[in-house]
Write an enzyme that holds these catalytic residues in place. Structure first.
Site, PDB file in Angstrom:
ATOM      1  N   GLY B  54       0.821  -1.086   0.058  1.00 41.28           N
ATOM      2  CA  GLY B  54       0.096   0.114   0.033  1.00 41.28           C
ATOM      3  C   GLY B  54       0.834   0.862  -0.354  1.00 41.28           C
ATOM      4  CB  SER B  55       0.328   4.635  -1.517  1.00 42.56           C
ATOM      5  OG  SER B  55       0.851   3.997  -2.785  1.00 42.56           O
ATOM      6  N   GLY B  56       1.873   5.250   1.167  1.00 47.06           N
ATOM      7  CA  GLY B  56       1.974   5.940   2.600  1.00 47.06           C
ATOM      8  C   GLY B  56       2.869   5.847   3.500  1.00 47.06           C
ATOM      9  CG  HIS B  57       3.787   2.142   4.374  1.00 48.56           C
ATOM     10  ND1 HIS B  57       3.440   2.598   5.321  1.00 48.56           N
ATOM     11  CD2 HIS B  57       2.841   1.478   3.643  1.00 48.56           C
ATOM     12  CE1 HIS B  57       2.445   1.909   5.740  1.00 48.56           C
ATOM     13  NE2 HIS B  57       1.993   1.298   4.705  1.00 48.56           N
ATOM     14  CG  ASP B 110       0.236  -6.657   0.603  1.00 49.98           C
ATOM     15  OD1 ASP B 110       0.510  -5.957  -0.372  1.00 49.98           O
ATOM     16  OD2 ASP B 110       0.101  -6.128   1.856  1.00 49.98           O
ATOM     17  CG  HIS B 219      -1.109  -0.408   7.667  1.00 58.76           C
ATOM     18  ND1 HIS B 219      -0.398  -1.538   7.913  1.00 58.76           N
ATOM     19  CD2 HIS B 219      -0.795   0.198   6.672  1.00 58.76           C
ATOM     20  CE1 HIS B 219       0.095  -1.770   6.892  1.00 58.76           C
ATOM     21  NE2 HIS B 219      -0.106  -0.849   6.057  1.00 58.76           N
TER      22      HIS B 219
END
Lengths: 332, 332
Positions: B54-57, B110, B219
């Site tokens: 996922g994005s945001g990392h 994932d 998260h």
């Protein structure tokens, strides 16, 4: 205060201890606990490059110590100038007999302490010259550039000056390159939240929810307007509208773009902003030769962003392109 | 919401556009807009390395595409798995005929999507094997390691697997190296603030002022305790008390230490924390072979910190030491 600290009065000492432990391959401590040096400094036959400034701007200033970059940095308290003695010791650490260029930002405390350090260095027979960064456009009118603050553009000044020194430039040549670098560089900042100095324990200024401060300084110095938060694209337009006419930059120019977060900004958002900057520049026929996007010059936990542009010429381009290896900037 | 975005639904598209513009010297887009590849991928004769998440990392995951590291990465929405198709396209982009190692973190989405992608790749005759990172100690008891989440330790898994591939390892050898890397790695996180997904507009969990959540996930997954904010030194003790007995690490060990901020943490504070980690390890006779301190694996604008330790042996040490050149990690 939601922070990872021990005694707020010792954050600088303790970060320096950790920094030296973590980066012993690049930096070494000196006999002055507020001065760090490149582990190969003084580099024989090379003009020394010194900088320094208040803490809280990681990776500036110590993070730019390294190969082909800065030889020694003086470290101040949070948002406060290093002492004159620390600047002097940094000059000593960087000097290999070819002279030392002190490349720093335009703040009253730094100006005073560097001047005092230069007197002590002169007594030791060390040739020292300075370049004072003043890239922050909103901080004074262009007719009074000498009053402007130095902000993230300092990194490009160190890059150019450091490269010139590494390539064998004399002190006068290094100073000329660094001066040209900063003369060709303009910056602007946008703040979306204040920051908190640990020893103070609460923000020293405020930005209301839903508002942004356009033209904010690296320590929360007031900007030129407080307004509703705009879209990232609109922020990019406003930033370029401020910077481009000031130099001015024009179609056909080759530029370096540096986008930095101010500490708490998600890096994803720096890219969203950069995307629009590149589009707008491209629309104007301005070519991005190289870009840097990341947390390069921060203000503790401030949410916000800075944009820096440098106009290149045939002298500056190879200086910007030279490899560097430091904590904050690695380039092959 | 004090953020630098346009339409919150398009943050991933727009950051990817900016990322590719900024880092064209390292990454290239592919025909799938949610897959980026190393500009030299597929590297002839080399096992391909794929990751995704996922994005945001940031800089994970796309920031670890580069020389001797990851060949292609699949990009999901914020905090959501990439699609099976994106993992499949990343595998295709990385495959030079020597097989592909998919090295990713242990999350249900994932796992499912990588499994589906592998079926499609098998239909194409591509040999694919996986290693699933599960380094987050507080997320399940050691007796159920297979249930643990993957967090910042993934970086060390990519480093080891990427190096093994670069040095000519076969697919089985790359998988064995990456598996050993993550088997020898343990992490723990401490959250001091929540984070806000732009499309949601408010934090999806809360941490009260004066409190910290020990064992928090990347998260905002709940940790193992909520308690008063401790000093940085005490946080370091708690983190090591959690990690060290789990492997276990012991005196005489050679380790890699990775300290990452979670997005909004001033980098200065990461060094204050690292300073104590190094002291405590040294007191136990555990030697730090190499350390990484910075924002290596973040969670949007979360304030907090993660600690990751990897135990080295004679196989892993040269893999960790091999040069890499990516956006998120550059090492000579």
């Amino acid at each position: 205060m939601q922070r990872i600290i021990n005694n707020p009065d010792f954050v600088v000492e303790e970060y320096l201890e950790g920094f030296v432990k973590a980066h012993g391959d690049i930096v070494v401590p000196t006999s002055n606990p507020r001065v760090l040096a490149y582990r190969e400094a003084p580099v024989k036959g090379k003009v020394g490059i010194v900088t320094g400034g208040g803490s809280g701007h990681k990776p500036a200033f110590t993070g730019y110590i390294g190969k082909n970059l800065v030889d020694a940095a003086a470290v101040g308290e949070i948002f406060s100038s290093p002492t004159a003695k620390s600047f002097y010791h940094a000059i000593k650490a960087a000097d290999s007999g070819q002279g030392v260029a002190v490349l720093y930002g335009n703040y009253a405390g730094d100006n005073m302490n560097v001047a005092m350090a230069m007197e002590d260095a002169a007594d030791d027979g060390i040739a020292v010259r300075t370049v004072v960064a003043n890239d922050d456009v909103p901080s004074a009118p262009v007719s009074q550039r000498e009053k402007r603050r130095g902000v993230a553009g300092e990194i490009l000044m160190w890059k150019a000056g450091g490269a010139k020194a590494a390539l064998g430039g004399t002190l006068d040549e290094v100073i000329a390159a660094a001066q040209k670098a900063i003369d060709n560089t303009r910056s602007v900042g946008i703040g979306l939240s204040p920051c908190t100095i640990p020893a103070v324990g609460k923000p020293n200024f405020s930005i209301e929810p839903g508002k942004m401060e356009f033209g904010i300084g690296h320590h929360g110095e007031p900007g030129i307007s407080v307004q509703d938060i705009a879209s990232a694209d609109r922020m990019a337009e406003m930033a370029l509208d401020t910077i481009l006419p000031d130099l001015p930059f024009a179609g056909g120019d080759d530029v370096v773009v540096l986008v930095s977060g101010l500490g708490a900004t998600p890096v994803m958002e720096l890219y969203i902003f950069y995307r629009k900057i590149e589009q707008l520049l491209s629309d104007k026929g301005i070519r991005v030769h190289r870009s840097y996007v990341g947390n390069y010059f921060t203000s503790l936990d401030m949410m916000g962003i800075t944009l820096t542009l440098m106009k290149l010429d045939d002298e500056l381009r190879p200086l910007i392109d030279l490899e560097v290896y430091s904590v904050g900037l690695k380039q092959r």
